[in-house]
Design a protein around this motif. Structure first.
Motif, PDB file in Angstrom:
ATOM      1  N   ASP A   1     -10.422   0.505  -3.508  1.00  0.00           N
ATOM      2  CA  ASP A   1     -11.396   1.174  -2.653  1.00  0.00           C
ATOM      3  C   ASP A   1     -12.027   2.341  -3.399  1.00  0.00           C
ATOM      4  N   GLU A   2     -13.281   2.157  -3.817  1.00  0.00           N
ATOM      5  CA  GLU A   2     -14.047   3.157  -4.558  1.00  0.00           C
ATOM      6  C   GLU A   2     -13.237   3.763  -5.708  1.00  0.00           C
TER       7      GLU A   2
ATOM      8  N   ARG B   1       0.859  -1.184   0.000  1.00  0.00           N
ATOM      9  CA  ARG B   1       0.000   0.000   0.000  1.00  0.00           C
ATOM     10  C   ARG B   1       0.892   1.231   0.000  1.00  0.00           C
ATOM     11  N   ASP B   2       0.389   2.310  -0.599  1.00  0.00           N
ATOM     12  CA  ASP B   2       1.149   3.552  -0.678  1.00  0.00           C
ATOM     13  C   ASP B   2       0.755   4.530   0.423  1.00  0.00           C
ATOM     14  N   SER B   3      -0.532   4.808   0.557  1.00  0.00           N
ATOM     15  CA  SER B   3      -0.989   5.804   1.528  1.00  0.00           C
ATOM     16  C   SER B   3      -1.218   5.163   2.891  1.00  0.00           C
TER      17      SER B   3
ATOM     18  N   ASP C   1      -6.985   7.993  -1.785  1.00  0.00           N
ATOM     19  CA  ASP C   1      -5.848   8.814  -1.353  1.00  0.00           C
ATOM     20  C   ASP C   1      -4.634   8.585  -2.243  1.00  0.00           C
ATOM     21  N   ASP C   2      -4.418   7.335  -2.675  1.00  0.00           N
ATOM     22  CA  ASP C   2      -3.290   7.040  -3.562  1.00  0.00           C
ATOM     23  C   ASP C   2      -3.416   7.816  -4.872  1.00  0.00           C
ATOM     24  N   VAL C   3      -4.631   7.806  -5.430  1.00  0.00           N
ATOM     25  CA  VAL C   3      -4.861   8.472  -6.714  1.00  0.00           C
ATOM     26  C   VAL C   3      -4.708   9.983  -6.569  1.00  0.00           C
ATOM     27  N   PHE C   4      -5.299  10.538  -5.506  1.00  0.00           N
ATOM     28  CA  PHE C   4      -5.203  11.984  -5.299  1.00  0.00           C
ATOM     29  C   PHE C   4      -3.756  12.410  -5.059  1.00  0.00           C
TER      30      PHE C   4
ATOM     31  N   GLU D   1      -8.313  11.412 -16.427  1.00  0.00           N
ATOM     32  CA  GLU D   1      -7.284  10.723 -17.207  1.00  0.00           C
ATOM     33  C   GLU D   1      -6.149  10.253 -16.316  1.00  0.00           C
ATOM     34  N   SER D   2      -5.734  11.105 -15.372  1.00  0.00           N
ATOM     35  CA  SER D   2      -4.645  10.741 -14.456  1.00  0.00           C
ATOM     36  C   SER D   2      -5.047   9.560 -13.582  1.00  0.00           C
ATOM     37  N   ALA D   3      -6.282   9.579 -13.080  1.00  0.00           N
ATOM     38  CA  ALA D   3      -6.758   8.493 -12.233  1.00  0.00           C
ATOM     39  C   ALA D   3      -6.781   7.176 -13.004  1.00  0.00           C
TER      40      ALA D   3
END
Length: 284
Positions: A205-206, A75-77, A110-113, A186-188
């Protein structure tokens, strides 16, 4: 492909026995105790794609994080853990069909953001450095610098370089290019396609957050293909009717009491969309 075959959470009796054994009264929260057991959610039997559906507070993200912790995936976040989190995880059991691959991971909003924010911050830093290099170029090119010792060599090199190149070439040689920025959607989508590799267990997760309906359908197809052709297993928490409609997905309705497996067309969230568009059908 199935790596994780089944997972069991503590039932109410097991949780009660734990509380009686600790006898600690200085805590306001025993999270994640009393979350999943509230609706009798005690066991998941997995398919290549398994979905946890439910409203806010239903425990779908809690279940996903507990599974990720027990399975030891990447996991990253960081995420919030209570004083009793590890106690709860230790009370869970999992049945493996095969070894969980090392590239397996949980991916959260959170990882994507954070990914999108990091790209933005990196480009801002590059832009600031570019302005500084413009100034350094002009100072070096038109300076009356003379080398007096070997300690001045680096400054001499800079002056010589500046005088032999144009300003734009000098800056390009000293600075990396800006990272290409895309829209949030696009980034997500790119983040998911970069992180999800062949032969892995992935907990999402969502993942619909930041994705347009069109991008959600593209992600749905990507997940279906990854599970069918590339040896991946997915456990997903979502509200998205597009992801819920995924072919062959097994859906646990965490709003039901007790938690039950349902078809996507039976879920309240999907029925709400259906009834809304049905009322406005003549407008299309």
């Amino acid at each position: 492909m199935i790596y994780l075959n089944a997972f069991t959470f503590p039932d109410r009796d097991s949780e009660f026995d734990f509380f009686m054994s600790v006898k600690r009264t200085c805590y306001d929260s025993f999270y994640p105790f009393n979350i999943l057991s509230r609706h009798g959610f005690e066991r998941i039997d997995f398919e290549p794609v398994t979905i946890l559906y439910g409203g806010n507070g239903s425990g779908k993200s809690t279940a996903l994080n507990v599974i990720a912790e027990k399975a030891g995936v990447n996991r990253d976040s960081i995420y919030n853990k209570s004083n009793f989190y590890i106690n709860y995880v230790n009370m869970c059991e999992m049945e493996l069909e095969d070894d969980i691959p090392e590239n397996s991971r949980i991916i959260t909003s959170d990882d994507v953001f954070d990914y999108m924010l990091n790209i933005r911050n990196l480009n801002e830093g590059i832009d600031q450095k570019r302005e500084k290099l413009f100034e350094e170029y002009l100072d070096a090119k038109y300076s009356d610098f003379q080398m007096s010792s070997m300690r001045d060599y680096e400054e001499l090199r800079k002056v010589t370089t500046a005088r032999s190149k144009t300003q734009s070439r000098f800056v390009r040689n000293e600075l990396m290019d800006n990272v290409r920025e895309y829209s949030n959607g696009e980034s997500a989508f790119l983040y998911f396609t970069e992180k999800i590799e062949e032969n892995g267990l992935y907990l999402l997760d969502e993942p619909e957050n930041s994705l347009s309906p069109k991008r959600q359908m593209e992600l749905m197809k990507f997940i279906e293909d990854s599970a069918r052709f590339f040896g991946c297993q997915f456990i997903i928490s979502t509200h998205s009717p597009f992801l819920l409609s995924m072919h062959g997905a097994k859906i646990y309705d965490l709003d039901a009491n007790p938690v039950d497996v349902k078809r996507w067309t039976e879920l309240e969230n999907v029925r709400t969309y259906y009834e809304f568009f049905k009322r406005h059908e003549e407008e299309f």
